[in-house]
Design a protein around this motif. Sequence first.
Motif, PDB file in Angstrom:
ATOM      1  N   ILE A 135      36.796  11.111 -17.028  1.00  0.00           N
ATOM      2  CA  ILE A 135      35.482  11.225 -17.656  1.00  0.00           C
ATOM      3  C   ILE A 135      34.880   9.834 -17.823  1.00  0.00           C
ATOM      4  O   ILE A 135      35.491   8.950 -18.423  1.00  0.00           O
ATOM      5  CB  ILE A 135      35.575  11.918 -19.031  1.00  0.00           C
ATOM      6  N   GLU A 136      33.667   9.648 -17.294  1.00  0.00           N
ATOM      7  CA  GLU A 136      32.981   8.358 -17.359  1.00  0.00           C
ATOM      8  C   GLU A 136      31.923   8.370 -18.461  1.00  0.00           C
ATOM      9  O   GLU A 136      31.315   9.406 -18.739  1.00  0.00           O
ATOM     10  CB  GLU A 136      32.299   8.044 -16.026  1.00  0.00           C
ATOM     11  N   ASN A 137      31.675   7.216 -19.039  1.00  0.00           N
ATOM     12  CA  ASN A 137      30.697   7.087 -20.116  1.00  0.00           C
ATOM     13  C   ASN A 137      29.305   6.848 -19.542  1.00  0.00           C
ATOM     14  O   ASN A 137      28.717   5.770 -19.673  1.00  0.00           O
ATOM     15  CB  ASN A 137      31.095   5.950 -21.060  1.00  0.00           C
ATOM     16  N   VAL A 138      28.761   7.868 -18.906  1.00  0.00           N
ATOM     17  CA  VAL A 138      27.410   7.801 -18.355  1.00  0.00           C
ATOM     18  C   VAL A 138      26.796   9.191 -18.456  1.00  0.00           C
ATOM     19  O   VAL A 138      27.473  10.200 -18.278  1.00  0.00           O
ATOM     20  CB  VAL A 138      27.424   7.313 -16.883  1.00  0.00           C
ATOM     21  N   TRP A 139      25.496   9.243 -18.792  1.00  0.00           N
ATOM     22  CA  TRP A 139      24.799  10.519 -18.935  1.00  0.00           C
ATOM     23  C   TRP A 139      23.308  10.309 -18.683  1.00  0.00           C
ATOM     24  O   TRP A 139      22.742   9.358 -19.204  1.00  0.00           O
ATOM     25  CB  TRP A 139      25.018  11.094 -20.340  1.00  0.00           C
ATOM     26  N   PRO A 140      22.602  11.163 -17.919  1.00  0.00           N
ATOM     27  CA  PRO A 140      23.200  12.246 -17.138  1.00  0.00           C
ATOM     28  C   PRO A 140      23.821  11.780 -15.831  1.00  0.00           C
ATOM     29  O   PRO A 140      24.506  12.538 -15.170  1.00  0.00           O
ATOM     30  CB  PRO A 140      22.016  13.172 -16.888  1.00  0.00           C
ATOM     31  N   GLY A 141      23.560  10.528 -15.434  1.00  0.00           N
ATOM     32  CA  GLY A 141      24.230   9.994 -14.251  1.00  0.00           C
ATOM     33  C   GLY A 141      23.653  10.506 -12.945  1.00  0.00           C
ATOM     34  O   GLY A 141      22.553  11.051 -12.882  1.00  0.00           O
ATOM     35  N   LYS A 142      24.435  10.330 -11.888  1.00  0.00           N
ATOM     36  CA  LYS A 142      23.973  10.699 -10.554  1.00  0.00           C
ATOM     37  C   LYS A 142      23.778  12.205 -10.444  1.00  0.00           C
ATOM     38  O   LYS A 142      24.404  12.990 -11.153  1.00  0.00           O
ATOM     39  CB  LYS A 142      24.982  10.235  -9.505  1.00  0.00           C
ATOM     40  N   THR A 143      22.888  12.592  -9.545  1.00  0.00           N
ATOM     41  CA  THR A 143      22.608  14.011  -9.353  1.00  0.00           C
ATOM     42  C   THR A 143      23.540  14.605  -8.301  1.00  0.00           C
ATOM     43  O   THR A 143      24.006  13.923  -7.388  1.00  0.00           O
ATOM     44  CB  THR A 143      21.151  14.220  -8.914  1.00  0.00           C
ATOM     45  N   ARG A 144      23.795  15.899  -8.475  1.00  0.00           N
ATOM     46  CA  ARG A 144      24.572  16.674  -7.513  1.00  0.00           C
ATOM     47  C   ARG A 144      23.807  17.952  -7.203  1.00  0.00           C
ATOM     48  O   ARG A 144      22.985  18.405  -8.007  1.00  0.00           O
ATOM     49  CB  ARG A 144      25.952  17.029  -8.078  1.00  0.00           C
ATOM     50  N   SER A 145      24.116  18.543  -6.090  1.00  0.00           N
ATOM     51  CA  SER A 145      23.432  19.784  -5.712  1.00  0.00           C
ATOM     52  C   SER A 145      23.766  20.921  -6.666  1.00  0.00           C
ATOM     53  O   SER A 145      23.031  21.906  -6.746  1.00  0.00           O
ATOM     54  CB  SER A 145      23.813  20.178  -4.281  1.00  0.00           C
ATOM     55  N   THR A 146      24.871  20.785  -7.397  1.00  0.00           N
ATOM     56  CA  THR A 146      25.295  21.844  -8.320  1.00  0.00           C
ATOM     57  C   THR A 146      24.730  21.672  -9.726  1.00  0.00           C
ATOM     58  O   THR A 146      24.985  22.504 -10.599  1.00  0.00           O
ATOM     59  CB  THR A 146      26.829  21.872  -8.402  1.00  0.00           C
TER      60      THR A 146
END
Length: 386
Positions: free
Chosen positions: A367-378
């Motif tokens: 688990i990384e401390n970033v939000w919302p972070g990179k986008t994914r298709s899901t």
Amino acid sequence: MKNWLVLILAFVLFSFATVGQTCVPVKPRILISTDIGGTDPDDNQSMAHFLMYSNLFETEGLVSSPSYGSGNQEAILRMIELYEQDLPKLKQHAKDFPTPAYLRAITKQGRKGAAPYCGYQTPTEGSEWIIRCAGKKSDQPLWVLVWGGLDDLAQALHDAPSIQHHIRVYWIGGPNKKWSTNSYAYIAAHFPDLWMIENNASYRGFIANYKQKDAFNGLYFDTYIRGGGQLGKDFQNYLNGNTKLGDTPSLLYLMDGNPNDPTKASWGGSFVPFTHSPQILFDRPTTALDTVQIYSIMTFRVKGPEMNIPADSVCMTMTINKQTWGGYYLGDGVYAVRHATYALGTMPYTIVSEVPGFPTQQGEITIENVWPGKTRSTDFPLGKHW
């Protein structure tokens, strides 16, 4: 010239000091959904805070919504009893406090336990009360302040989708997200245009450093609360009187500033919109090299034997970070469990089932401390009001 500079500097400092200190012009309509008595005693602390300032709101509902733990409406009613004893003294300082009888009448029982994989199940007294309050004719929205899981809100939205246009939600997320991953996933997938503040972290500013012995941390109870009536006396029963007040930001947000603009400063925080909510799907055991953002919805799917069992029954469990979560059979030999966490680092997990032939899964996830972070298709795509 020097005097003018002093005046200008004083004005600037005063302006910064008063940012976010503008009273809300009208009493906001509110409904509180709380898991009081369940997983975390901070709900009792924030409920005491609400009752002492209840004259500032048009309160329409108090709903017990324990996604996890043993919370129930009796915990709310007990707090109202304490409020009733303190009410004569409160009235000496302000007017328009609601009567205890009225508060009892609007206290309702919501769902006990998390919703199944689809995110909803059957109506509850609490979810039906949300629908009833949201349906009232008013030129103001109904502010739904969620201090625990989202299960009753999800049920209300499922049963009466049109209420999304009449409510605004301030949700204390973070650890509460893991209690209601299924209802969160349902709301994000089906109501992306909902007006929603998802407060996953800034509420932590209300959690005192108990080891730091000053008036705003470890000595807060002795300095400001001790001797403050029955509600003040009861406060010491939770966390030994150490202040947590994790749900209080939702109240303060409506006591100050312009609640219609969450990007502006207020006592309850300022927020930025985001276009997606992370959802990551895994169809295999993961390793420490698999990384996800903090607060993400993680879905672990396992291929197993085909079964004829109800879709809303727990038939597998995931154990991670010393906690166990129920998973469900989706059909066609596919099983799934969701998880969200506010802890960081690499965590081992196991997924097991008593279903004959089910393949036990073991893995790790980072688990990384970033939000919302990179986008994914899901990911869940969101509208402009989230």
